[in-house]
Design an enzyme around this catalytic site. Structure first.
Site, PDB file in Angstrom:
ATOM      1  N   GLU A   1       0.877  -1.160   0.000  1.00  0.00           N
ATOM      2  CA  GLU A   1       0.000   0.000   0.000  1.00  0.00           C
ATOM      3  C   GLU A   1       0.922   1.220   0.000  1.00  0.00           C
ATOM      4  OE1 GLU A   1      -2.746   0.089   3.283  1.00  0.00           O
ATOM      5  OE2 GLU A   1      -3.499   2.055   2.647  1.00  0.00           O
TER       6      GLU A   1
ATOM      7  N   ARG B   1       4.601 -12.891   9.848  1.00  0.00           N
ATOM      8  CA  ARG B   1       5.302 -11.658   9.521  1.00  0.00           C
ATOM      9  C   ARG B   1       6.610 -11.597  10.294  1.00  0.00           C
ATOM     10  NH1 ARG B   1       1.781  -7.695   9.393  1.00  0.00           N
ATOM     11  NH2 ARG B   1       3.201  -5.989   9.756  1.00  0.00           N
TER      12      ARG B   1
ATOM     13  N   LYS C   1       4.151   0.733   9.648  1.00  0.00           N
ATOM     14  CA  LYS C   1       4.333   1.988   8.937  1.00  0.00           C
ATOM     15  C   LYS C   1       3.766   3.157   9.738  1.00  0.00           C
ATOM     16  CE  LYS C   1       2.845   0.118   5.064  1.00  0.00           C
ATOM     17  NZ  LYS C   1       2.386  -0.092   3.694  1.00  0.00           N
TER      18      LYS C   1
HETATM   19  P1  ATP Z   1       2.471  -2.236   8.117  1.00  0.00           P
HETATM   20  O1  ATP Z   1       1.858  -3.137   9.133  1.00  0.00           O
HETATM   21  O2  ATP Z   1       3.912  -1.993   8.321  1.00  0.00           O
HETATM   22  O3  ATP Z   1       1.704  -0.992   7.871  1.00  0.00           O
HETATM   23  P2  ATP Z   1       1.241  -3.458   5.901  1.00  0.00           P
HETATM   24  O4  ATP Z   1       0.951  -4.874   6.010  1.00  0.00           O
HETATM   25  O5  ATP Z   1       0.096  -2.546   6.074  1.00  0.00           O
HETATM   26  O6  ATP Z   1       2.456  -3.086   6.803  1.00  0.00           O
HETATM   27  P3  ATP Z   1       1.470  -3.387   3.070  1.00  0.00           P
HETATM   28  O7  ATP Z   1       2.033  -2.303   2.242  1.00  0.00           O
HETATM   29  O8  ATP Z   1       0.035  -3.652   3.006  1.00  0.00           O
HETATM   30  O9  ATP Z   1       1.932  -3.076   4.557  1.00  0.00           O
HETATM   31  O10 ATP Z   1       2.300  -4.710   2.870  1.00  0.00           O
HETATM   32  C1  ATP Z   1       2.687  -5.225   1.628  1.00  0.00           C
HETATM   33  C2  ATP Z   1       3.006  -6.672   1.807  1.00  0.00           C
HETATM   34  O11 ATP Z   1       4.059  -6.848   2.734  1.00  0.00           O
HETATM   35  C3  ATP Z   1       1.829  -7.452   2.330  1.00  0.00           C
HETATM   36  O12 ATP Z   1       1.714  -8.658   1.617  1.00  0.00           O
HETATM   37  C4  ATP Z   1       2.182  -7.698   3.770  1.00  0.00           C
HETATM   38  O13 ATP Z   1       1.597  -8.872   4.237  1.00  0.00           O
HETATM   39  C5  ATP Z   1       3.696  -7.773   3.726  1.00  0.00           C
HETATM   40  N1  ATP Z   1       4.273  -7.400   5.015  1.00  0.00           N
HETATM   41  C6  ATP Z   1       4.056  -6.281   5.710  1.00  0.00           C
HETATM   42  N2  ATP Z   1       4.720  -6.291   6.873  1.00  0.00           N
HETATM   43  C7  ATP Z   1       5.405  -7.459   6.915  1.00  0.00           C
HETATM   44  C8  ATP Z   1       6.277  -8.078   7.872  1.00  0.00           C
HETATM   45  N3  ATP Z   1       6.595  -7.481   9.020  1.00  0.00           N
HETATM   46  N4  ATP Z   1       6.771  -9.297   7.577  1.00  0.00           N
HETATM   47  C9  ATP Z   1       6.480  -9.895   6.410  1.00  0.00           C
HETATM   48  N5  ATP Z   1       5.658  -9.385   5.480  1.00  0.00           N
HETATM   49  C10 ATP Z   1       5.121  -8.181   5.723  1.00  0.00           C
HETATM   50 MG    MG Z   2      -1.640  -3.565   4.607  1.00  0.00          MG
END
Ligand code: ATP
Ligand code: MG
Length: 555
Positions: free
Chosen positions: A33, A261, A271
């Site tokens: 995102e 994760r 984020k």
């Molecule tokens: P955050 O929790 O940091 O805001 P998010 O999941 O909202 O992260 P996205 O941009 O939606 O961030 O994530 C893109 C991809 O990265 C998704 O498939 C998500 O599952 C993966 N991802 C995000 N954080 C992690 C993590 N800590 N470990 C592994 N994969 C991750």
């Molecule tokens: Mg997300």
């Protein structure tokens, strides 16, 4: 990646799917995102999605999941692309297509109309509080409200009015009509469209209704014919909705798989929290070298190879765990040891005058990297006056002190053996200079077997020394498990995570350093040029110390 390594569970699934003929080839996606910079957790997801596709001859799409206009920005889109390219540098792999969920807004709207036409979606006028109250609890079923029985025609009209901008934010939503008594709360008529009069970074003001994640993600996967949609464990309860949409709409059956994760010690990985650190000035920017962002790590001097090695080492788990930050540093050290150019820099200078040295200035040769036989040598100027590290001298030294002390000998790296003859002090008794003598035929490489010298010191020639600022970084937080610690995470920020040495003295070759080079400052650690560095003022970042010192100091 070693060949014998056992398959991770995603690879097992992929192998089985290819073997059974369920898929001829695989297509994965990485779906960020664009609401922040990528962090090391995303790196793990990138390595997994791109890695598995590469291994089995498939491909990976980069799809921006841009369904929330309020928090998204093209600055983030650009940084995300740059970070992925950098992380995959040298792997010969990249994304097949650059796509945006917002490109599918029209199609997704069509899917919503399909559901309405099938009697599987309705427009709800309830407020968000009412919707929450009607939803029930995990142990109590929710209740159906009056809007649930609206006719198809009425729903079509209202949904089209929503799109046309007749209503204000929050006045109406479109919900899937599934089951208000489902044991899975996410199936209790989830909201699939909401009204948001907001400017979108790509579609501008064309839309004022936006699909929810659960209505956009699976369908986007399906539109692209993603075979394996890999996400993190918190999406397990979302999987039934993912499958429900695909089944009801009769579209390509992408499948969702979940892995744990990445969580790491002494840092945060959300984020939202990282944005707070930036906005409130706890760090200088998203790419502050203390940040767990890919851009921060790049600026600090971590290499893509070491990040990929780290992701490979920790593997793919099905249960949440907390990975030691030291493991990442270990991977960085291992790689830098192989590639870093050795250089000499004195952080806290003490002047040494070699009283019997009469050769003017001499250019000595010093190896660039003992780990690399093709690393070559460089010239290092040497003369009568040099700097050594102040803490490499002790006036009253204990027995097993192998550095410099009155009457004691040491070797100067790639140069001569010297002996300390005299200690000069100022009026306050501070040591200002050492007078030493050198052994003329003791140059590095010559036979000095008769002389017993145990210590080797780094040094810098005074006349040609290049001043530089050195920035030393440490853990951003003092707490091992920041996420689990009580109170506000910002209470645990390590106040000493950045230490600046305004002037250190370097051998002249470092004046020519470039951003992509990696250096080992002998006995000091691994360093790289910072992007703020200029010809007038050199700035270097310490990437990592030579050894893991955190454990000793803090435990
Ligand atoms: P955050 O929790 O940091 O805001 P998010 O999941 O909202 O992260 P996205 O941009 O939606 O961030 O994530 C893109 C991809 O990265 C998704 O498939 C998500 O599952 C993966 N991802 C995000 N954080 C992690 C993590 N800590 N470990 C592994 N994969 C991750
Ligand atoms: Mg997300």
């Amino acid at each position: 990646m070693s060949e014998e390594k056992s398959l991770n569970f995603i690879e097992e699934i992929v192998e089985a799917d290819l073997a059974s003929g369920k898929h001829q080839s695989i297509l994965t996606r990485f779906p960020p995102e664009p609401n922040g910079y990528l962090h090391i957790g995303h790196a793990k997801s990138i390595c997994l999605n791109f890695g598995v596709a590469k291994k089995y001859g498939g491909a990976t799409n980069l799809r921006f999941d841009d369904t929330n206009p309020v928090t998204e920005d093209t600055e983030y889109v650009d940084s995300i692309k740059e970070d992925i390219k950098w992380l995959l540098e040298g792997t010969g792999h990249g994304w097949k297509q650059e796509l945006y969920a917002s490109d599918y807004f029209e199609q997704l709207y069509g899917f919503a109309l399909d559901l309405i036409n099938m009697g599987l979606a309705y427009v709800d006028d309830s407020t968000s509080e009412e919707i929450a109250a009607q939803k029930g609890t995990p142990t109590q079923p929710g209740v159906n409200n009056v809007y649930r029985d609206r006719t198809v025609e009425e729903n079509l009209q209202l949904f089209s009015d929503m799109r046309a901008g007749k209503y204000k934010d929050g006045e109406k939503v479109l919900r899937a009509k599934i089951d208000m008594a489902s044991t899975n709360m996410l199936l209790r008529d989830p909201i699939i469209y909401r009204i948001k009069h907001a400017h979108h970074h790509r579609t501008g003001d064309v839309w004022c209704i936006y699909p929810m994640y659960d209505f956009a993600h699976g369908q986007s996967d399906s539109i692209e014919k993603i075979t394996h949609s890999i996400c993190t464990l918190e999406f397990i309860p979302h999987r039934p909705m993912y499958d429900w949409c695909i089944e009801q709409l009769g579209i390509y059956p992408s499948k969702q798989y979940e892995f744990a994760r990445l969580n790491m010690t002494y840092t945060v990985m959300s984020k939202r929290k990282l944005l707070q650190l930036v906005n409130e000035g706890h760090v200088s920017s998203w790419d502050d070298p203390r940040m767990p962002t890919i851009s921060g790590m790049r600026r600090r001097g971590f290499t893509p190879d070491s990040l990929r090695e780290f992701c490979d080492k920790i593997g793919i788990a099905k249960r949440e765990n907390l990975i030691d930050f030291s493991l990442l540093e270990f991977c960085v050290r291992e790689h830098l040891n192989k590639i870093a150019q050795r250089r000499m820099v004195v952080f806290d200078p003490l002047k040494v005058v070699i009283t019997n040295y009469e050769l003017g200035e001499e250019l000595l040769l010093s190896e660039n990297n003992p780990e690399d036989e093709n690393g070559g040598e460089r010239e290092v100027p040497f003369s009568k006056e040099i700097y050594i590290e102040r803490d490499d001298f002790m006036e009253v030294a204990p027995k097993k002190y192998f550095r410099l002390a009155p009457g004691q000998m040491v070797r100067l790296k790639s140069a001569y053996i010297i002996q300390c003859d005299e200690v000069l002090k100022d009026a306050e008794g501070n040591i200002t200079q050492l007078n030493c003598s050198y052994i003329p035929n003791s140059k590095s490489g010559s036979d000095t077997s008769g002389i017993n010298v145990k210590g080797t010191l780094h040094w810098v020639n005074v006349a040609t020394a290049v001043p530089m600022e050195v920035r030393l970084y440490d853990r951003l937080f003092t707490e091992e498990n920041v996420g689990a610690a009580e109170g506000d995470f910002k209470e645990y920020i390590n106040k000493d995570s950045l230490q600046i040495l305004p002037v250190a003295y370097a051998e002249p070759s470092l004046a020519e350093a470039t951003l992509n080079e990696r250096h080992q400052f002998i006995r000091k650690g691994y360093f790289c040029l910072d992007k703020e560095s200029t010809k007038e003022k050199l700035v270097f970042n310490r990437t990592v110390t030579l050894k893991d010192t955190w454990a000793k100091v803090n435990r």
